[in-house]
Design a protein around this motif. Structure first.
Motif, short mmCIF file in Angstrom:
data_model
loop_
_atom_site.label_atom_id
_atom_site.label_comp_id
_atom_site.label_asym_id
_atom_site.label_seq_id
_atom_site.Cartn_x
_atom_site.Cartn_y
_atom_site.Cartn_z
N VAL A 196 -1.20 -6.18 20.95
CA VAL A 196 0.00 -5.43 20.57
C VAL A 196 -0.15 -5.02 19.09
O VAL A 196 -0.75 -5.76 18.31
N ASP A 197 0.34 -3.85 18.72
CA ASP A 197 0.31 -3.35 17.35
C ASP A 197 -1.08 -2.92 16.87
O ASP A 197 -1.26 -2.58 15.71
N VAL A 198 -2.08 -2.97 17.76
CA VAL A 198 -3.41 -2.47 17.41
C VAL A 198 -3.58 -1.11 18.07
O VAL A 198 -3.46 -0.98 19.29
N LEU A 199 -3.78 -0.07 17.23
CA LEU A 199 -3.83 1.28 17.76
C LEU A 199 -5.23 1.70 18.19
O LEU A 199 -5.39 2.44 19.14
N TYR A 242 5.97 -13.60 5.58
CA TYR A 242 5.49 -12.70 4.53
C TYR A 242 4.45 -11.75 5.09
O TYR A 242 3.58 -12.15 5.86
N ASN A 243 4.54 -10.49 4.69
CA ASN A 243 3.54 -9.52 5.08
C ASN A 243 2.44 -9.51 4.03
O ASN A 243 2.72 -9.32 2.85
N ILE A 244 1.22 -9.76 4.44
CA ILE A 244 0.09 -9.66 3.52
C ILE A 244 -0.21 -8.17 3.37
O ILE A 244 -0.61 -7.52 4.32
N GLU A 245 0.05 -7.63 2.17
CA GLU A 245 -0.11 -6.18 1.99
C GLU A 245 -1.59 -5.81 2.01
O GLU A 245 -2.01 -4.92 2.75
N THR A 246 -2.38 -6.48 1.17
CA THR A 246 -3.84 -6.29 1.23
C THR A 246 -4.49 -7.66 1.17
O THR A 246 -3.94 -8.62 0.63
N THR A 254 -19.98 -4.13 12.03
CA THR A 254 -18.87 -3.72 11.18
C THR A 254 -17.81 -3.11 12.08
O THR A 254 -18.04 -2.08 12.72
N ILE A 255 -16.68 -3.78 12.17
CA ILE A 255 -15.62 -3.36 13.09
C ILE A 255 -14.41 -2.90 12.29
O ILE A 255 -13.98 -3.59 11.36
N THR A 256 -13.89 -1.72 12.62
CA THR A 256 -12.68 -1.24 11.94
C THR A 256 -11.54 -1.19 12.95
O THR A 256 -11.76 -0.93 14.13
N ALA A 257 -10.33 -1.47 12.48
CA ALA A 257 -9.15 -1.43 13.35
C ALA A 257 -7.99 -0.79 12.61
O ALA A 257 -7.75 -1.10 11.44
N LEU A 258 -7.31 0.12 13.28
CA LEU A 258 -6.08 0.72 12.74
C LEU A 258 -4.93 -0.02 13.41
O LEU A 258 -4.86 -0.07 14.65
N VAL A 259 -4.06 -0.63 12.60
CA VAL A 259 -2.99 -1.48 13.15
C VAL A 259 -1.65 -1.14 12.51
O VAL A 259 -1.59 -0.50 11.47
N GLU A 260 -0.57 -1.60 13.15
CA GLU A 260 0.77 -1.47 12.55
C GLU A 260 0.83 -2.40 11.34
O GLU A 260 0.35 -3.53 11.39
N ASN A 261 1.42 -1.93 10.23
CA ASN A 261 1.55 -2.72 9.01
C ASN A 261 2.78 -3.63 9.11
O ASN A 261 3.84 -3.33 8.59
N LYS A 262 2.60 -4.78 9.81
CA LYS A 262 3.70 -5.72 10.07
C LYS A 262 3.19 -7.14 9.86
O LYS A 262 2.02 -7.41 10.11
N PRO A 263 4.10 -8.09 9.50
CA PRO A 263 3.66 -9.48 9.41
C PRO A 263 3.14 -9.95 10.78
O PRO A 263 3.69 -9.59 11.81
N PRO A 311 -2.93 -0.88 3.52
CA PRO A 311 -2.22 0.24 4.14
C PRO A 311 -3.03 1.52 4.02
O PRO A 311 -3.79 1.69 3.06
N THR A 312 -2.89 2.41 4.98
CA THR A 312 -3.55 3.73 4.90
C THR A 312 -2.63 4.66 4.09
O THR A 312 -1.71 4.19 3.44
N GLN A 313 -2.90 5.96 4.14
CA GLN A 313 -2.03 6.90 3.43
C GLN A 313 -0.61 6.79 3.95
O GLN A 313 0.35 7.00 3.24
N ASP A 314 -0.51 6.49 5.26
CA ASP A 314 0.78 6.28 5.89
C ASP A 314 1.05 4.77 5.85
O ASP A 314 0.37 3.98 6.50
N ASP A 315 2.10 4.39 5.06
CA ASP A 315 2.40 2.97 4.83
C ASP A 315 2.68 2.16 6.09
O ASP A 315 2.66 0.94 6.05
N THR A 316 2.99 2.84 7.19
CA THR A 316 3.35 2.10 8.40
C THR A 316 2.11 1.59 9.13
O THR A 316 2.22 0.79 10.04
N PHE A 317 0.92 2.05 8.71
CA PHE A 317 -0.32 1.59 9.32
C PHE A 317 -1.24 0.93 8.30
O PHE A 317 -1.26 1.31 7.13
#
Lengths: 164, 164
Positions: free
Chosen positions: B68-71, A28-32, B4-13, B37-43
């Motif tokens: 892997v999958d961390v941009l 399952y993908n955790i969406e948020t 406070t750490i932020t990470a942009l990642v691929e939106n995958k299980p 998800p960001t404005q772009d659902d894939t991230f």
């Protein structure tokens, strides 16, 4: 269907990793997901939104409840609840673009929480649909950075309320 | 010190599980975490607050960036940034207690987002200190349910702004 699952857990290293591992281990993908300490620092509350089949997510919820350090798990989707989310966006805006950003903020009853020479920071809160509309509206702007909280949810008052 | 750490990642299980596993595997407790998800659902964008030693967290940040999958990973603590958090609380309140709850909401510029016969739902947003004050103020009330988003953060505008 999207399920909103809340869990009350011990605030210790490793608990979040086990929960996230169990859910994503089933594919399952955790969406948020949001997690933070409650009023009592020794406990944390997790809210996660997971799209998926009703029956299988019911099993996942039951298994989460059996994990060590997990006190209570609820699929609030099945109960009366209120869900809200917050978006923070840093939008490129020199003096000429400020009016358009302020109009955007005003339409979504969002707040300007930061002002710099070339950018404004907007804080927007709302339900799922408003958040979706806001993200769509942002496409007309140059977004320098964006963060979203993910949905948080609380169960509504007692079930014996008069309006039930 | 809290980072406070932020990470942009691929939106995958599985991506969130690996990130949470890496941080808690080093014995760090993730105090709050938000992902959506960001404005772009894939991230997806992750914001997490992790208390700990500066040098070791710098190493953790570097290692997160190699997954892997961390941009992209940023420790925003080292940059100009704005942090906000949201609290949703269901407070027991019959008609007699409503005035006190509304006074609380008004003091914290919070919003009443739900009204039932015996309870009110308050949505409050603020920085770390305001959130701490609000949680303390809530001790005078009967809280039926509470959820907090954890901190989300955005980096401020360009570094070449005039006020830098």
């Amino acid at each position: 269907m999207k399920h909103t699952i809340t869990a009350l857990v011990e605030n210790k290293p490793g608990v979040l990793a086990r929960i996230v591992g169990l859910v994503s281990g089933r594919g399952y993908n955790i969406e948020t997901l949001c997690v933070g300490p409650t009023q009592d620092d020794t406990f944390s509350k997790i809210t996660m939104v997971v799209p998926g089949d009703d029956h299988v997510l019911e099993q996942v919820t039951l298994q989460l409840g059996k994990l060590v350090d997990v006190l209570h798990v609820t699929d609030v989707t099945r109960r009366r609840h209120i869900t809200r989310e917050m978006i923070l966006a840093e939008i490129a805006a020199g003096k000429e673009q400020r009016a358009a950003v302020m109009e955007l903020a005003s339409m979504f009853t969002a707040a300007i929480v930061g002002v710099r020479d070339r950018s404004l920071t907007i804080q927007m809160t709302g339900g799922e649909e408003q958040v979706r509309d806001f993200l769509r509206a942002l496409r007309d702007f140059k977004v320098l950075d964006i963060a979203r909280s993910g949905a948080i949810a609380v169960a509504r008052g007692n079930d014996d309320d008069a309006d039930n």
